[in-house]
Motif scaffolding. Structure first.
Motif, PDB file in Angstrom:
ATOM      1  N   LEU A   1      -0.612 -16.748   0.772  1.00 51.30           N
ATOM      2  CA  LEU A   1      -1.829 -17.191  -0.088  1.00 51.30           C
ATOM      3  C   LEU A   1      -0.805 -18.150  -0.920  1.00 51.30           C
ATOM      4  CD1 LEU A   1      -3.981 -14.184  -0.608  1.00 51.30           C
ATOM      5  CD2 LEU A   1      -4.605 -16.249   0.445  1.00 51.30           C
ATOM      6  N   PHE A   2       0.370 -17.602  -1.584  1.00 51.64           N
ATOM      7  CA  PHE A   2       1.080 -18.326  -2.346  1.00 51.64           C
ATOM      8  C   PHE A   2       1.840 -19.497  -1.659  1.00 51.64           C
ATOM      9  CE2 PHE A   2       5.754 -19.137  -4.268  1.00 51.64           C
ATOM     10  CZ  PHE A   2       5.145 -19.241  -5.535  1.00 51.64           C
ATOM     11  N   THR A   3       2.144 -19.420  -0.419  1.00 53.28           N
ATOM     12  CA  THR A   3       2.470 -20.811   0.207  1.00 53.28           C
ATOM     13  C   THR A   3       1.269 -21.661   0.207  1.00 53.28           C
ATOM     14  OG1 THR A   3       3.987 -19.271   1.350  1.00 53.28           O
ATOM     15  CG2 THR A   3       3.785 -21.611   2.116  1.00 53.28           C
ATOM     16  N   ALA A   4       0.414 -21.398   0.473  1.00 54.48           N
ATOM     17  CA  ALA A   4      -0.833 -22.269   0.738  1.00 54.48           C
ATOM     18  C   ALA A   4      -1.250 -22.796  -0.713  1.00 54.48           C
ATOM     19  CB  ALA A   4      -1.866 -21.399   1.259  1.00 54.48           C
ATOM     20  N   VAL A   5      -0.905 -22.007  -1.765  1.00 54.62           N
ATOM     21  CA  VAL A   5      -1.383 -22.650  -3.076  1.00 54.62           C
ATOM     22  C   VAL A   5      -0.097 -23.665  -3.342  1.00 54.62           C
ATOM     23  CG1 VAL A   5      -1.285 -22.213  -5.645  1.00 54.62           C
ATOM     24  CG2 VAL A   5      -2.872 -20.641  -4.057  1.00 54.62           C
TER      25      VAL A   5
ATOM     26  N   ARG B   1      -7.355 -33.829  -4.717  1.00 58.42           N
ATOM     27  CA  ARG B   1      -8.550 -32.989  -4.206  1.00 58.42           C
ATOM     28  C   ARG B   1      -8.453 -32.850  -2.876  1.00 58.42           C
ATOM     29  NH1 ARG B   1      -8.898 -30.082  -8.265  1.00 58.42           N
ATOM     30  NH2 ARG B   1      -9.172 -31.131 -10.098  1.00 58.42           N
ATOM     31  N   LEU B   2      -7.459 -33.355  -2.188  1.00 56.02           N
ATOM     32  CA  LEU B   2      -7.235 -33.015  -0.686  1.00 56.02           C
ATOM     33  C   LEU B   2      -6.478 -31.602  -0.543  1.00 56.02           C
ATOM     34  CD1 LEU B   2      -7.946 -33.883   2.030  1.00 56.02           C
ATOM     35  CD2 LEU B   2      -5.619 -35.241   2.040  1.00 56.02           C
ATOM     36  N   GLY B   3      -5.839 -31.238  -1.459  1.00 52.84           N
ATOM     37  CA  GLY B   3      -4.988 -30.154  -1.623  1.00 52.84           C
ATOM     38  C   GLY B   3      -6.012 -28.754  -1.634  1.00 52.84           C
ATOM     39  N   GLU B   4      -7.012 -28.861  -2.038  1.00 45.99           N
ATOM     40  CA  GLU B   4      -7.839 -27.765  -2.005  1.00 45.99           C
ATOM     41  C   GLU B   4      -8.634 -27.487  -0.474  1.00 45.99           C
ATOM     42  OE1 GLU B   4      -8.459 -25.817  -4.362  1.00 45.99           O
ATOM     43  OE2 GLU B   4      -8.173 -27.040  -6.042  1.00 45.99           O
ATOM     44  N   ILE B   5      -8.502 -28.755   0.142  1.00 45.14           N
ATOM     45  CA  ILE B   5      -8.983 -28.397   1.530  1.00 45.14           C
ATOM     46  C   ILE B   5      -7.863 -28.042   2.545  1.00 45.14           C
ATOM     47  CG2 ILE B   5      -9.757 -29.636   3.767  1.00 45.14           C
ATOM     48  CD1 ILE B   5     -11.275 -31.518   1.685  1.00 45.14           C
ATOM     49  N   SER B   6      -6.376 -28.518   2.062  1.00 46.86           N
ATOM     50  CA  SER B   6      -5.377 -28.346   2.698  1.00 46.86           C
ATOM     51  C   SER B   6      -5.058 -26.787   2.577  1.00 46.86           C
ATOM     52  CB  SER B   6      -4.031 -29.035   2.457  1.00 46.86           C
ATOM     53  OG  SER B   6      -3.620 -28.833   1.060  1.00 46.86           O
ATOM     54  N   ARG B   7      -5.219 -26.110   1.535  1.00 46.15           N
ATOM     55  CA  ARG B   7      -4.688 -24.966   1.540  1.00 46.15           C
ATOM     56  C   ARG B   7      -5.811 -23.900   2.431  1.00 46.15           C
ATOM     57  NH1 ARG B   7      -6.756 -21.900  -3.988  1.00 46.15           N
ATOM     58  NH2 ARG B   7      -8.458 -23.242  -4.593  1.00 46.15           N
ATOM     59  N   SER B   8      -6.744 -24.349   2.467  1.00 43.64           N
ATOM     60  CA  SER B   8      -7.817 -23.654   3.410  1.00 43.64           C
ATOM     61  C   SER B   8      -7.405 -23.916   4.726  1.00 43.64           C
ATOM     62  CB  SER B   8      -9.309 -23.965   3.009  1.00 43.64           C
ATOM     63  OG  SER B   8      -9.644 -23.450   1.931  1.00 43.64           O
ATOM     64  N   TRP B   9      -7.196 -24.991   5.168  1.00 46.79           N
ATOM     65  CA  TRP B   9      -6.707 -25.175   6.399  1.00 46.79           C
ATOM     66  C   TRP B   9      -5.475 -24.275   6.576  1.00 46.79           C
ATOM     67  CZ3 TRP B   9      -2.374 -27.896   8.438  1.00 46.79           C
ATOM     68  CH2 TRP B   9      -2.640 -28.177   9.772  1.00 46.79           C
ATOM     69  N   TYR B  10      -4.566 -24.620   5.863  1.00 52.39           N
ATOM     70  CA  TYR B  10      -3.137 -23.828   6.145  1.00 52.39           C
ATOM     71  C   TYR B  10      -3.414 -22.246   6.766  1.00 52.39           C
ATOM     72  CZ  TYR B  10       1.339 -21.605   5.236  1.00 52.39           C
ATOM     73  OH  TYR B  10       2.510 -20.927   5.194  1.00 52.39           O
ATOM     74  N   ILE B  11      -4.116 -21.681   5.654  1.00 53.03           N
ATOM     75  CA  ILE B  11      -4.560 -20.206   5.991  1.00 53.03           C
ATOM     76  C   ILE B  11      -5.350 -19.986   7.145  1.00 53.03           C
ATOM     77  CG2 ILE B  11      -5.631 -18.300   5.063  1.00 53.03           C
ATOM     78  CD1 ILE B  11      -3.206 -18.743   3.535  1.00 53.03           C
ATOM     79  N   ALA B  12      -6.300 -20.875   7.259  1.00 55.59           N
ATOM     80  CA  ALA B  12      -7.022 -20.796   8.646  1.00 55.59           C
ATOM     81  C   ALA B  12      -6.429 -20.868   9.899  1.00 55.59           C
ATOM     82  CB  ALA B  12      -8.328 -21.858   8.540  1.00 55.59           C
TER      83      ALA B  12
ATOM     84  N   LEU C   1      -8.699 -18.041  11.244  1.00 59.00           N
ATOM     85  CA  LEU C   1      -9.774 -17.968  10.457  1.00 59.00           C
ATOM     86  C   LEU C   1     -10.657 -19.054  10.501  1.00 59.00           C
ATOM     87  CD1 LEU C   1      -7.990 -16.038   7.533  1.00 59.00           C
ATOM     88  CD2 LEU C   1      -9.222 -14.963   9.343  1.00 59.00           C
ATOM     89  N   GLN C   2     -11.920 -18.863  10.086  1.00 58.87           N
ATOM     90  CA  GLN C   2     -12.853 -19.911  10.094  1.00 58.87           C
ATOM     91  C   GLN C   2     -12.331 -20.570   8.686  1.00 58.87           C
ATOM     92  OE1 GLN C   2     -16.651 -18.415  10.434  1.00 58.87           O
ATOM     93  NE2 GLN C   2     -16.890 -18.714  12.490  1.00 58.87           N
ATOM     94  N   ILE C   3     -12.356 -21.976   8.713  1.00 55.02           N
ATOM     95  CA  ILE C   3     -12.244 -22.709   7.693  1.00 55.02           C
ATOM     96  C   ILE C   3     -13.364 -22.824   6.617  1.00 55.02           C
ATOM     97  CG2 ILE C   3     -12.804 -24.826   8.674  1.00 55.02           C
ATOM     98  CD1 ILE C   3     -10.128 -25.997   7.068  1.00 55.02           C
ATOM     99  N   SER C   4     -14.487 -22.668   7.133  1.00 51.31           N
ATOM    100  CA  SER C   4     -15.834 -22.683   6.207  1.00 51.31           C
ATOM    101  C   SER C   4     -15.808 -21.587   5.337  1.00 51.31           C
ATOM    102  CB  SER C   4     -16.962 -22.677   7.275  1.00 51.31           C
ATOM    103  OG  SER C   4     -17.041 -21.452   8.075  1.00 51.31           O
ATOM    104  N   LYS C   5     -15.217 -20.275   5.860  1.00 55.88           N
ATOM    105  CA  LYS C   5     -15.245 -19.121   4.725  1.00 55.88           C
ATOM    106  C   LYS C   5     -14.280 -19.367   3.706  1.00 55.88           C
ATOM    107  CE  LYS C   5     -16.831 -15.115   7.329  1.00 55.88           C
ATOM    108  NZ  LYS C   5     -16.507 -13.690   7.523  1.00 55.88           N
ATOM    109  N   LEU C   6     -13.140 -19.861   4.016  1.00 49.98           N
ATOM    110  CA  LEU C   6     -12.231 -20.374   3.059  1.00 49.98           C
ATOM    111  C   LEU C   6     -12.519 -21.195   2.008  1.00 49.98           C
ATOM    112  CD1 LEU C   6      -8.807 -19.951   5.400  1.00 49.98           C
ATOM    113  CD2 LEU C   6      -9.755 -18.209   3.764  1.00 49.98           C
TER     114      LEU C   6
END
Length: 172
Positions: free
Chosen positions: A90-94, A106-117, A122-127
């Motif tokens: 999570l820290f790495t994603a942030v 604002r692309l960072g918000e999507i990129s952190r979800s994509w990274y964790i997914a 995982l499904q990116i939609s939940k993130l």
């Protein structure tokens, strides 16, 4: 697979990785040249020599703790979705989010979800849902702080006069 239909050999994969690294370095060199081509490095050296660095370590620690706490808060929201993600991921994603936001706001918000997914299958939609919830909570908190600040400022006329000057303050 290659064009001949046979699978890639192990020597082709490192070559592709090497090409990617070299292309990345080439882009970095070009953009660094554009960024620094008109910089007077003697002046930069003078300024850097006059800086007091005593505040730097406490600042870095404070920033890293702040980012770690943001990752932990996001982890709590993700846990609410029934998912468990290691704190360091999570820290790495942030941290990746902040880096991405420098280039593409604002692309960072999507990129952190994509990274964790991608890292945890995982499904990116939940993130993304947790990111939206986080933004809503942040906005609501900011609104409450703004309202509280206005109430505090308007209760004390000397603060209003200091901010607006005597002429505008008497009109309020």
């Amino acid at each position: 697979m290659t064009n001949s239909g046979s699978p890639k050999t192990t020597t082709e994969q490192p070559n592709n990785k090497l090409k990617q690294v070299l292309i990345g370095i080439a882009f970095s060199v070009v953009f660094l040249w554009f960024a620094f081509r008109q910089v007077d490095f003697k002046e930069v050296q003078q300024v850097l020599g006059s800086i007091s660095y005593g505040w730097l370590l406490p600042f870095i620690i404070t920033v890293l703790v702040s980012h770690w706490m943001r990752a932990a808060r996001w982890g709590l929201l993700i846990k609410g979705e029934g998912l468990r993600i290691p704190a360091f991921s999570l820290f790495t994603a942030v941290m990746n989010m902040y880096a991405m936001n420098y280039a593409f706001p604002r692309l960072g918000e999507i990129s952190r979800s994509w990274y964790i997914a991608n890292r945890h299958n995982l499904q990116i939609s939940k993130l993304l849902g947790t990111v939206v919830l986080e933004r809503v909570v942040d906005s609501f908190t900011l609104l409450l702080l703004l309202i509280g600040s206005f109430i505090t400022v308007l209760r004390e006329p000397s603060i209003v006069r200091g901010l607006l000057g005597n002429d505008l303050a008497t009109e309020i």
